[in-house]
Structures are given as structure tokens and as C-alpha cells.
Design a protein around this motif. Sequence first.
Motif, PDB file in Angstrom:
ATOM      1  N   CYS A   1       0.850  -1.187   0.000  1.00 21.75           N
ATOM      2  CA  CYS A   1       0.000   0.000   0.000  1.00 21.75           C
ATOM      3  C   CYS A   1       0.885   1.236   0.000  1.00 21.75           C
ATOM      4  O   CYS A   1       1.920   1.266   0.670  1.00 21.75           O
ATOM      5  CB  CYS A   1      -0.906   0.022   1.225  1.00 21.75           C
ATOM      6  N   SER A   2       0.468   2.249  -0.751  1.00 17.11           N
ATOM      7  CA  SER A   2       1.191   3.514  -0.766  1.00 17.11           C
ATOM      8  C   SER A   2       0.204   4.651  -0.566  1.00 17.11           C
ATOM      9  O   SER A   2      -0.994   4.507  -0.826  1.00 17.11           O
ATOM     10  CB  SER A   2       1.968   3.692  -2.075  1.00 17.11           C
ATOM     11  N   ALA A   3       0.731   5.787  -0.099  1.00 20.67           N
ATOM     12  CA  ALA A   3      -0.105   6.948   0.204  1.00 20.67           C
ATOM     13  C   ALA A   3       0.341   8.164  -0.589  1.00 20.67           C
ATOM     14  O   ALA A   3       1.528   8.501  -0.609  1.00 20.67           O
ATOM     15  CB  ALA A   3      -0.045   7.266   1.689  1.00 20.67           C
ATOM     16  N   VAL A   4      -0.629   8.811  -1.217  1.00 20.34           N
ATOM     17  CA  VAL A   4      -0.418  10.116  -1.834  1.00 20.34           C
ATOM     18  C   VAL A   4      -0.964  11.140  -0.850  1.00 20.34           C
ATOM     19  O   VAL A   4      -2.146  11.104  -0.502  1.00 20.34           O
ATOM     20  CB  VAL A   4      -1.136  10.229  -3.190  1.00 20.34           C
ATOM     21  N   ILE A   5      -0.080  12.021  -0.382  1.00 25.88           N
ATOM     22  CA  ILE A   5      -0.466  13.067   0.562  1.00 25.88           C
ATOM     23  C   ILE A   5      -0.171  14.407  -0.096  1.00 25.88           C
ATOM     24  O   ILE A   5       0.989  14.772  -0.285  1.00 25.88           O
ATOM     25  CB  ILE A   5       0.306  12.928   1.890  1.00 25.88           C
ATOM     26  N   PHE A   6      -1.243  15.108  -0.479  1.00 25.03           N
ATOM     27  CA  PHE A   6      -1.090  16.424  -1.107  1.00 25.03           C
ATOM     28  C   PHE A   6      -0.869  17.499  -0.046  1.00 25.03           C
ATOM     29  O   PHE A   6      -1.311  17.368   1.099  1.00 25.03           O
ATOM     30  CB  PHE A   6      -2.363  16.789  -1.893  1.00 25.03           C
ATOM     31  N   ASP A   7      -0.237  18.598  -0.463  1.00 18.39           N
ATOM     32  CA  ASP A   7      -0.167  19.775   0.389  1.00 18.39           C
ATOM     33  C   ASP A   7      -1.544  20.450   0.402  1.00 18.39           C
ATOM     34  O   ASP A   7      -2.472  20.002  -0.272  1.00 18.39           O
ATOM     35  CB  ASP A   7       0.942  20.732  -0.071  1.00 18.39           C
ATOM     36  N   LYS A   8      -1.686  21.520   1.172  1.00 17.08           N
ATOM     37  CA  LYS A   8      -2.990  22.174   1.334  1.00 17.08           C
ATOM     38  C   LYS A   8      -3.585  22.673   0.012  1.00 17.08           C
ATOM     39  O   LYS A   8      -4.796  22.714  -0.155  1.00 17.08           O
ATOM     40  CB  LYS A   8      -2.871  23.328   2.325  1.00 17.08           C
ATOM     41  N   ASN A   9      -2.733  23.077  -0.934  1.00 21.21           N
ATOM     42  CA  ASN A   9      -3.214  23.604  -2.217  1.00 21.21           C
ATOM     43  C   ASN A   9      -3.370  22.530  -3.295  1.00 21.21           C
ATOM     44  O   ASN A   9      -3.684  22.851  -4.438  1.00 21.21           O
ATOM     45  CB  ASN A   9      -2.272  24.703  -2.722  1.00 21.21           C
ATOM     46  N   ARG A  10      -3.108  21.271  -2.940  1.00 26.67           N
ATOM     47  CA  ARG A  10      -3.161  20.151  -3.888  1.00 26.67           C
ATOM     48  C   ARG A  10      -2.231  20.372  -5.090  1.00 26.67           C
ATOM     49  O   ARG A  10      -2.531  19.964  -6.197  1.00 26.67           O
ATOM     50  CB  ARG A  10      -4.590  19.879  -4.365  1.00 26.67           C
ATOM     51  N   GLU A  11      -1.096  20.996  -4.824  1.00 20.98           N
ATOM     52  CA  GLU A  11      -0.122  21.249  -5.885  1.00 20.98           C
ATOM     53  C   GLU A  11       1.111  20.364  -5.760  1.00 20.98           C
ATOM     54  O   GLU A  11       1.787  20.104  -6.739  1.00 20.98           O
ATOM     55  CB  GLU A  11       0.309  22.722  -5.865  1.00 20.98           C
ATOM     56  N   LYS A  12       1.394  19.914  -4.536  1.00 18.53           N
ATOM     57  CA  LYS A  12       2.598  19.124  -4.290  1.00 18.53           C
ATOM     58  C   LYS A  12       2.243  17.877  -3.497  1.00 18.53           C
ATOM     59  O   LYS A  12       1.269  17.852  -2.751  1.00 18.53           O
ATOM     60  CB  LYS A  12       3.633  19.949  -3.522  1.00 18.53           C
ATOM     61  N   ILE A  13       3.087  16.838  -3.674  1.00 15.12           N
ATOM     62  CA  ILE A  13       2.900  15.552  -3.007  1.00 15.12           C
ATOM     63  C   ILE A  13       4.104  15.282  -2.112  1.00 15.12           C
ATOM     64  O   ILE A  13       5.248  15.562  -2.485  1.00 15.12           O
ATOM     65  CB  ILE A  13       2.746  14.419  -4.050  1.00 15.12           C
ATOM     66  N   LEU A  14       3.831  14.700  -0.943  1.00 15.76           N
ATOM     67  CA  LEU A  14       4.896  14.326  -0.014  1.00 15.76           C
ATOM     68  C   LEU A  14       5.611  13.072  -0.515  1.00 15.76           C
ATOM     69  O   LEU A  14       4.976  12.060  -0.802  1.00 15.76           O
ATOM     70  CB  LEU A  14       4.308  14.046   1.375  1.00 15.76           C
ATOM     71  N   LEU A  15       6.934  13.166  -0.620  1.00 16.82           N
ATOM     72  CA  LEU A  15       7.769  12.022  -0.965  1.00 16.82           C
ATOM     73  C   LEU A  15       8.835  11.854   0.108  1.00 16.82           C
ATOM     74  O   LEU A  15       9.220  12.811   0.778  1.00 16.82           O
ATOM     75  CB  LEU A  15       8.449  12.226  -2.320  1.00 16.82           C
ATOM     76  N   THR A  16       9.308  10.632   0.248  1.00 20.68           N
ATOM     77  CA  THR A  16      10.422  10.344   1.146  1.00 20.68           C
ATOM     78  C   THR A  16      11.544   9.716   0.339  1.00 20.68           C
ATOM     79  O   THR A  16      11.309   9.090  -0.700  1.00 20.68           O
ATOM     80  CB  THR A  16      10.002   9.381   2.274  1.00 20.68           C
ATOM     81  N   ARG A  17      12.772   9.898   0.828  1.00 26.29           N
ATOM     82  CA  ARG A  17      13.919   9.241   0.192  1.00 26.29           C
ATOM     83  C   ARG A  17      14.237   7.994   1.014  1.00 26.29           C
ATOM     84  O   ARG A  17      14.432   8.069   2.225  1.00 26.29           O
ATOM     85  CB  ARG A  17      15.133  10.154   0.132  1.00 26.29           C
ATOM     86  N   ARG A  18      14.290   6.855   0.339  1.00 24.38           N
ATOM     87  CA  ARG A  18      14.514   5.570   1.003  1.00 24.38           C
ATOM     88  C   ARG A  18      15.955   5.425   1.461  1.00 24.38           C
ATOM     89  O   ARG A  18      16.882   5.781   0.747  1.00 24.38           O
ATOM     90  CB  ARG A  18      14.173   4.427   0.041  1.00 24.38           C
ATOM     91  N   GLU A  19      16.112   4.840   2.622  1.00 20.24           N
ATOM     92  CA  GLU A  19      17.449   4.592   3.162  1.00 20.24           C
ATOM     93  C   GLU A  19      18.157   3.489   2.386  1.00 20.24           C
ATOM     94  O   GLU A  19      19.367   3.548   2.164  1.00 20.24           O
ATOM     95  CB  GLU A  19      17.313   4.216   4.655  1.00 20.24           C
ATOM     96  N   ASP A  20      17.423   2.479   1.922  1.00 26.90           N
ATOM     97  CA  ASP A  20      18.056   1.299   1.320  1.00 26.90           C
ATOM     98  C   ASP A  20      18.583   1.508  -0.089  1.00 26.90           C
ATOM     99  O   ASP A  20      19.573   0.912  -0.487  1.00 26.90           O
ATOM    100  CB  ASP A  20      17.124   0.086   1.373  1.00 26.90           C
ATOM    101  N   ASN A  21      17.915   2.362  -0.889  1.00 28.59           N
ATOM    102  CA  ASN A  21      18.382   2.538  -2.273  1.00 28.59           C
ATOM    103  C   ASN A  21      18.523   4.004  -2.678  1.00 28.59           C
ATOM    104  O   ASN A  21      18.834   4.301  -3.824  1.00 28.59           O
ATOM    105  CB  ASN A  21      17.467   1.805  -3.255  1.00 28.59           C
ATOM    106  N   ASN A  22      18.263   4.925  -1.751  1.00 32.52           N
ATOM    107  CA  ASN A  22      18.425   6.366  -1.972  1.00 32.52           C
ATOM    108  C   ASN A  22      17.442   6.944  -2.991  1.00 32.52           C
ATOM    109  O   ASN A  22      17.635   8.057  -3.464  1.00 32.52           O
ATOM    110  CB  ASN A  22      19.872   6.694  -2.358  1.00 32.52           C
ATOM    111  N   GLN A  23      16.400   6.199  -3.349  1.00 32.75           N
ATOM    112  CA  GLN A  23      15.413   6.707  -4.302  1.00 32.75           C
ATOM    113  C   GLN A  23      14.255   7.366  -3.562  1.00 32.75           C
ATOM    114  O   GLN A  23      13.952   7.037  -2.419  1.00 32.75           O
ATOM    115  CB  GLN A  23      14.875   5.574  -5.181  1.00 32.75           C
ATOM    116  N   TRP A  24      13.590   8.276  -4.266  1.00 37.39           N
ATOM    117  CA  TRP A  24      12.404   8.937  -3.740  1.00 37.39           C
ATOM    118  C   TRP A  24      11.196   8.051  -3.984  1.00 37.39           C
ATOM    119  O   TRP A  24      11.132   7.319  -4.973  1.00 37.39           O
ATOM    120  CB  TRP A  24      12.209  10.297  -4.410  1.00 37.39           C
ATOM    121  N   CYS A  25      10.204   8.148  -3.077  1.00 35.01           N
ATOM    122  CA  CYS A  25       9.008   7.329  -3.223  1.00 35.01           C
ATOM    123  C   CYS A  25       7.871   7.898  -2.383  1.00 35.01           C
ATOM    124  O   CYS A  25       8.073   8.773  -1.546  1.00 35.01           O
ATOM    125  CB  CYS A  25       9.279   5.889  -2.813  1.00 35.01           C
TER     126      CYS A  25
END
Length: 155
Positions: free
Chosen positions: A20-44
Motif C-alpha cells: 500500500c502507498s499513500a499520496v499526501i497532497f499539500d494544502k493547495n493540492r499542488e505538491k505531493i509528499l515524498l520520502t527518500r529511502r534509506e536502502d536505495n536512496n530513491q524517492w518514493c
Amino acid sequence: MAKIIRGHRVGENGTIRVGCSAVIFDKNREKILLTRREDNNQWCLPSGGMEPGESASETCIREVEEETGLEVVIKRLIGVYTTPDELVVYRDGNKIQLVALCFEAEIVGGELRLSPETTEYGYFSYQEIQELDLLSNHTQRIKDAYSEEMATFIR
């Protein structure tokens, strides 16, 4: 870190894993929260695997809290993503075909923070996301989230 093998119906060589994954928009619905993974350094997107005895929404809520410190509620199902032509092979030898449920979630509490699984976080616009080293199977989910289509995608 995992290796991805692609080929016609290569998923049959693994076991099914629900994520399962989550899309979390900012208040203006213009940007999405992403995290950088520790294991492979990729954003997700905040995401992870379902545990026995857990519902899909519980999985999503737990993974967001574990990875970001945020408390969320599920707003809607964006899509169901299956990967019969993709096999994820982990260092320990496990091979999986992923079935992923992507939800839109809304923040109701908590405080944004790093975790042992994340090294960085941020809100990014669709255009900014195109420039990031993004986990490949999250690309379509993010595109679908930005589409504003209210019907659930089945991919």
C-alpha cells in the motif's frame, strides 16, 4: 536493495505480495509528499507491505506513520497496480510479484520526521518529481493522483 527483473509474465516465478502507498497532497493540492529511502536512496511515496491480520487501509496508515511520523486518514483509493511482467528479487532471495493499492490520504495529526527507513522528505510538484530519482513503480501512481480522475484506476 532489490533487483527488478522484467519480462513477459516473469511474476509467475515469485509470490504475490500486497503493498500500500499513500499520496499526501499539500494544502493547495499542488505538491505531493515524498520520502527518500534509506536502502536505495530513491524517492518514493510512503509505502510498504501488508502484514497478516491487517486491512489495506490499516497498512497504509501504519506505513505512513512509521516512515513519516504523520497520522492520516484514507480519503479514497486512487488505483490498483499489478505487475505480472515484473519480478522483484531481494538480497535474501525472496522473489515477489507486487500488487499495490495506492490511496489518497489526509494528515490529521503527528509531526513530519525522518525514520530508520527514510533519509529525507519533501513536498514536490509534478514537474519537480520528473527530475527526481523516483522508485519506478511509483511513477504511474503519482501521475494518476495528479489526473484528478475520481474513478479508481486498475492497472
